[in-house]
Every structure is written in C-alpha cells, then in structure tokens.
Design a protein around this motif. Structure first.
Motif, PDB file in Angstrom:
ATOM      1  N   VAL A   1       0.842  -1.190   0.000  1.00 48.58           N
ATOM      2  CA  VAL A   1       0.000   0.000   0.000  1.00 48.58           C
ATOM      3  C   VAL A   1       0.882   1.246   0.000  1.00 48.58           C
ATOM      4  CG1 VAL A   1      -1.745   1.293   1.306  1.00 48.58           C
ATOM      5  CG2 VAL A   1      -1.793  -1.205   1.315  1.00 48.58           C
ATOM      6  N   ASN A   2       0.532   2.205  -0.826  1.00 46.08           N
ATOM      7  CA  ASN A   2       1.168   3.509  -0.793  1.00 46.08           C
ATOM      8  C   ASN A   2       0.815   4.150   0.553  1.00 46.08           C
ATOM      9  OD1 ASN A   2       1.758   6.286  -1.088  1.00 46.08           O
ATOM     10  ND2 ASN A   2       1.361   6.209  -3.293  1.00 46.08           N
ATOM     11  N   ARG A   3       1.830   4.495   1.361  1.00 46.50           N
ATOM     12  CA  ARG A   3       1.570   5.072   2.685  1.00 46.50           C
ATOM     13  C   ARG A   3       0.655   6.289   2.632  1.00 46.50           C
ATOM     14  NH1 ARG A   3       6.859   3.507   4.090  1.00 46.50           N
ATOM     15  NH2 ARG A   3       6.841   2.111   5.884  1.00 46.50           N
ATOM     16  N   ARG A   4       0.677   6.991   1.530  1.00 47.18           N
ATOM     17  CA  ARG A   4      -0.176   8.175   1.368  1.00 47.18           C
ATOM     18  C   ARG A   4      -1.656   7.829   1.550  1.00 47.18           C
ATOM     19  NH1 ARG A   4      -0.380  11.549  -4.285  1.00 47.18           N
ATOM     20  NH2 ARG A   4      -2.277  12.702  -3.838  1.00 47.18           N
ATOM     21  N   PHE A   5      -2.028   6.580   1.222  1.00 47.80           N
ATOM     22  CA  PHE A   5      -3.427   6.156   1.290  1.00 47.80           C
ATOM     23  C   PHE A   5      -3.693   5.209   2.460  1.00 47.80           C
ATOM     24  CE2 PHE A   5      -2.478   7.019  -3.195  1.00 47.80           C
ATOM     25  CZ  PHE A   5      -3.378   8.043  -3.410  1.00 47.80           C
ATOM     26  N   ALA A   6      -2.756   5.115   3.379  1.00 43.13           N
ATOM     27  CA  ALA A   6      -2.887   4.109   4.448  1.00 43.13           C
ATOM     28  C   ALA A   6      -2.545   4.705   5.805  1.00 43.13           C
ATOM     29  CB  ALA A   6      -1.968   2.930   4.159  1.00 43.13           C
ATOM     30  N   GLU A   7      -3.308   5.615   6.254  1.00 43.35           N
ATOM     31  CA  GLU A   7      -3.045   6.191   7.575  1.00 43.35           C
ATOM     32  C   GLU A   7      -3.839   5.437   8.624  1.00 43.35           C
ATOM     33  OE1 GLU A   7      -0.715   8.323   8.295  1.00 43.35           O
ATOM     34  OE2 GLU A   7      -0.185   8.527   6.188  1.00 43.35           O
ATOM     35  N   PRO A   8      -3.259   5.116   9.742  1.00 41.87           N
ATOM     36  CA  PRO A   8      -1.832   5.275  10.008  1.00 41.87           C
ATOM     37  C   PRO A   8      -1.055   4.076   9.475  1.00 41.87           C
ATOM     38  CG  PRO A   8      -2.882   4.454  11.982  1.00 41.87           C
ATOM     39  CD  PRO A   8      -3.971   4.610  10.929  1.00 41.87           C
ATOM     40  N   ALA A   9       0.060   4.325   8.870  1.00 43.65           N
ATOM     41  CA  ALA A   9       0.940   3.261   8.383  1.00 43.65           C
ATOM     42  C   ALA A   9       2.221   3.292   9.204  1.00 43.65           C
ATOM     43  CB  ALA A   9       1.256   3.462   6.907  1.00 43.65           C
ATOM     44  N   PRO A  10       2.732   2.134   9.586  1.00 41.91           N
ATOM     45  CA  PRO A  10       3.948   2.119  10.394  1.00 41.91           C
ATOM     46  C   PRO A  10       5.121   2.743   9.654  1.00 41.91           C
ATOM     47  CG  PRO A  10       3.362  -0.098   9.682  1.00 41.91           C
ATOM     48  CD  PRO A  10       2.263   0.808   9.254  1.00 41.91           C
ATOM     49  N   ARG A  11       5.962   3.433  10.399  1.00 44.66           N
ATOM     50  CA  ARG A  11       7.145   4.075   9.838  1.00 44.66           C
ATOM     51  C   ARG A  11       8.424   3.363  10.238  1.00 44.66           C
ATOM     52  NH1 ARG A  11       6.345   7.495   5.739  1.00 44.66           N
ATOM     53  NH2 ARG A  11       4.381   8.529   6.025  1.00 44.66           N
ATOM     54  N   GLU A  12       8.370   2.540  11.262  1.00 42.20           N
ATOM     55  CA  GLU A  12       9.551   1.840  11.764  1.00 42.20           C
ATOM     56  C   GLU A  12       9.351   0.333  11.630  1.00 42.20           C
ATOM     57  OE1 GLU A  12      12.289   3.337  13.118  1.00 42.20           O
ATOM     58  OE2 GLU A  12      11.418   5.302  12.677  1.00 42.20           O
ATOM     59  N   PRO A  13      10.418  -0.415  11.324  1.00 41.93           N
ATOM     60  CA  PRO A  13      10.297  -1.873  11.327  1.00 41.93           C
ATOM     61  C   PRO A  13       9.953  -2.349  12.741  1.00 41.93           C
ATOM     62  CG  PRO A  13      12.382  -1.192  10.345  1.00 41.93           C
ATOM     63  CD  PRO A  13      11.754   0.029  10.959  1.00 41.93           C
ATOM     64  N   GLY A  14       9.121  -3.332  12.836  1.00 41.57           N
ATOM     65  CA  GLY A  14       8.798  -3.877  14.148  1.00 41.57           C
ATOM     66  C   GLY A  14       7.464  -4.584  14.147  1.00 41.57           C
ATOM     67  N   GLY A  15       7.089  -5.070  15.308  1.00 41.25           N
ATOM     68  CA  GLY A  15       5.829  -5.782  15.433  1.00 41.25           C
ATOM     69  C   GLY A  15       5.970  -7.217  14.957  1.00 41.25           C
ATOM     70  N   ALA A  16       4.907  -7.754  14.419  1.00 38.95           N
ATOM     71  CA  ALA A  16       4.899  -9.137  13.948  1.00 38.95           C
ATOM     72  C   ALA A  16       5.759  -9.274  12.686  1.00 38.95           C
ATOM     73  CB  ALA A  16       3.480  -9.582  13.641  1.00 38.95           C
ATOM     74  N   ILE A  17       6.341 -10.448  12.515  1.00 39.32           N
ATOM     75  CA  ILE A  17       7.105 -10.745  11.311  1.00 39.32           C
ATOM     76  C   ILE A  17       6.430 -11.908  10.596  1.00 39.32           C
ATOM     77  CG2 ILE A  17       9.313 -11.492  10.343  1.00 39.32           C
ATOM     78  CD1 ILE A  17      10.653 -10.315  12.831  1.00 39.32           C
ATOM     79  N   ALA A  18       6.077 -11.708   9.335  1.00 38.97           N
ATOM     80  CA  ALA A  18       5.556 -12.791   8.509  1.00 38.97           C
ATOM     81  C   ALA A  18       6.752 -13.476   7.863  1.00 38.97           C
ATOM     82  CB  ALA A  18       4.626 -12.247   7.434  1.00 38.97           C
ATOM     83  N   TYR A  19       6.835 -14.786   8.016  1.00 39.39           N
ATOM     84  CA  TYR A  19       7.922 -15.560   7.424  1.00 39.39           C
ATOM     85  C   TYR A  19       7.406 -16.280   6.192  1.00 39.39           C
ATOM     86  CZ  TYR A  19      10.739 -14.779  11.564  1.00 39.39           C
ATOM     87  OH  TYR A  19      11.473 -14.200  12.570  1.00 39.39           O
ATOM     88  N   TRP A  20       8.130 -16.117   5.080  1.00 34.61           N
ATOM     89  CA  TRP A  20       7.810 -16.779   3.832  1.00 34.61           C
ATOM     90  C   TRP A  20       8.688 -18.016   3.701  1.00 34.61           C
ATOM     91  CZ3 TRP A  20       3.692 -15.036   1.190  1.00 34.61           C
ATOM     92  CH2 TRP A  20       3.221 -13.768   1.525  1.00 34.61           C
ATOM     93  N   ALA A  21       8.107 -19.113   3.275  1.00 38.05           N
ATOM     94  CA  ALA A  21       8.841 -20.374   3.132  1.00 38.05           C
ATOM     95  C   ALA A  21       9.834 -20.285   1.975  1.00 38.05           C
ATOM     96  CB  ALA A  21       7.869 -21.532   2.901  1.00 38.05           C
ATOM     97  N   VAL A  22      11.051 -20.725   2.230  1.00 40.89           N
ATOM     98  CA  VAL A  22      12.091 -20.814   1.202  1.00 40.89           C
ATOM     99  C   VAL A  22      12.805 -22.148   1.366  1.00 40.89           C
ATOM    100  CG1 VAL A  22      12.441 -18.313   1.033  1.00 40.89           C
ATOM    101  CG2 VAL A  22      13.842 -19.644   2.624  1.00 40.89           C
ATOM    102  N   ASP A  23      13.471 -22.590   0.309  1.00 42.83           N
ATOM    103  CA  ASP A  23      14.204 -23.854   0.384  1.00 42.83           C
ATOM    104  C   ASP A  23      15.581 -23.688   1.010  1.00 42.83           C
ATOM    105  OD1 ASP A  23      12.127 -25.335  -0.787  1.00 42.83           O
ATOM    106  OD2 ASP A  23      12.820 -24.809  -2.800  1.00 42.83           O
ATOM    107  N   ASP A  24      16.159 -22.489   0.932  1.00 46.08           N
ATOM    108  CA  ASP A  24      17.502 -22.241   1.449  1.00 46.08           C
ATOM    109  C   ASP A  24      17.517 -20.844   2.064  1.00 46.08           C
ATOM    110  OD1 ASP A  24      20.207 -21.496   1.779  1.00 46.08           O
ATOM    111  OD2 ASP A  24      20.846 -22.685   0.056  1.00 46.08           O
TER     112      ASP A  24
END
Length: 133
Positions: free
Chosen positions: A57-80
């Motif tokens: 999402v473009n932050r301009r259209f998503a208030e409030p949008a987080p500005r700092e990394p943090g919170g939950a982390i989504a992990y994507w499956a990879v082979d390596d």
C-alpha cells in the motif's frame, strides 16, 4: 474461527519502486494494481504453494501506516534461508536478524526491505511435510 492468512500488507512511500523491487524479489509481476486519481495506491502479488497474497500500500493512502520496522514478522517459506537472505541483501535489503537455526529442520532470518518493512524467510521441514500430505 481463523481460516488462514489472506493478505499480508506492507507499506511504501514510493509504491512504484516497491512494485519493481518485489517483482524482482519474487520473479513475478503483481496480478492486481489500483490507482487513486492517477497515483499508484496498491499492488498485490500471489506467492507460492498456496497462492498467498502480498499487498503493498502507498503510505499516502494508508493512515496510520507504520514508519519503523517492528511488530509481527511474517515468514515466507524458502528452500535455502542462507541463499534467500543473501539475495535479499544483494537486492538492497538490510539485516534485521541473521539466519539462525532454531531446531532440527527449522531456520529463520529476516531483513528490512528498502521501504521499511520486515520480511522474514524460513525453512521449516514441517511446512514441506504438510505440503506433501
């Protein structure tokens, strides 16, 4: 009752740059895009074995949008994990958490993408066992 993830949403100040970066990371183009008054507002990719959705999402259209990394982390499956982690760094991400083995057949790592979102990658043998069932 929760039935599973539908869309994981990341945010970017420059949606066009984020779209290009994630298209490179994922090796595919988004299947859906929406503009608001001619300004890129949202893109969505379908990813992986279960066609999960990654929306940006473009932050301009998503208030409030987080500005700092943090919170939950989504992990994507990879082979390596190590190879995926190094590739993400080579594409401009920065280290959030270096690869770590958390148990037999279970390795995770995470980066901060160039837009300030935490992107996790994981090898999990259990994921492959469920996928194969």
């Amino acid at each position: 009752m929760l039935r599973g993830f539908t869309t994981i949403t990341y945010f970017a100040d420059d949606l066009t740059a984020a779209r290009e970066w994630y298209a490179e990371v994922l090796g595919i183009q988004p299947y859906f895009a929406r503009d608001v008054d001619g300004v890129p507002a949202y893109v969505e990719f379908r990813i992986g074995d279960y066609q999960h959705e990654l929306g940006i999402v473009n932050r301009r259209f998503a208030e409030p949008a987080p500005r700092e990394p943090g919170g939950a982390i989504a992990y994507w499956a990879v082979d390596d994990v190590h190879a995926a982690f190094e590739r993400l760094l080579a594409l401009g991400a920065t280290v959030y958490r270096e690869p770590i083995e958390r148990g037999p057949g279970f390795v995770t790592a995470s980066v901060v993408d160039p837009f300030g979102n935490v992107l996790g990658v994981m090898f999990n043998q259990h994921y492959l066992d469920v996928l194969g069932a």
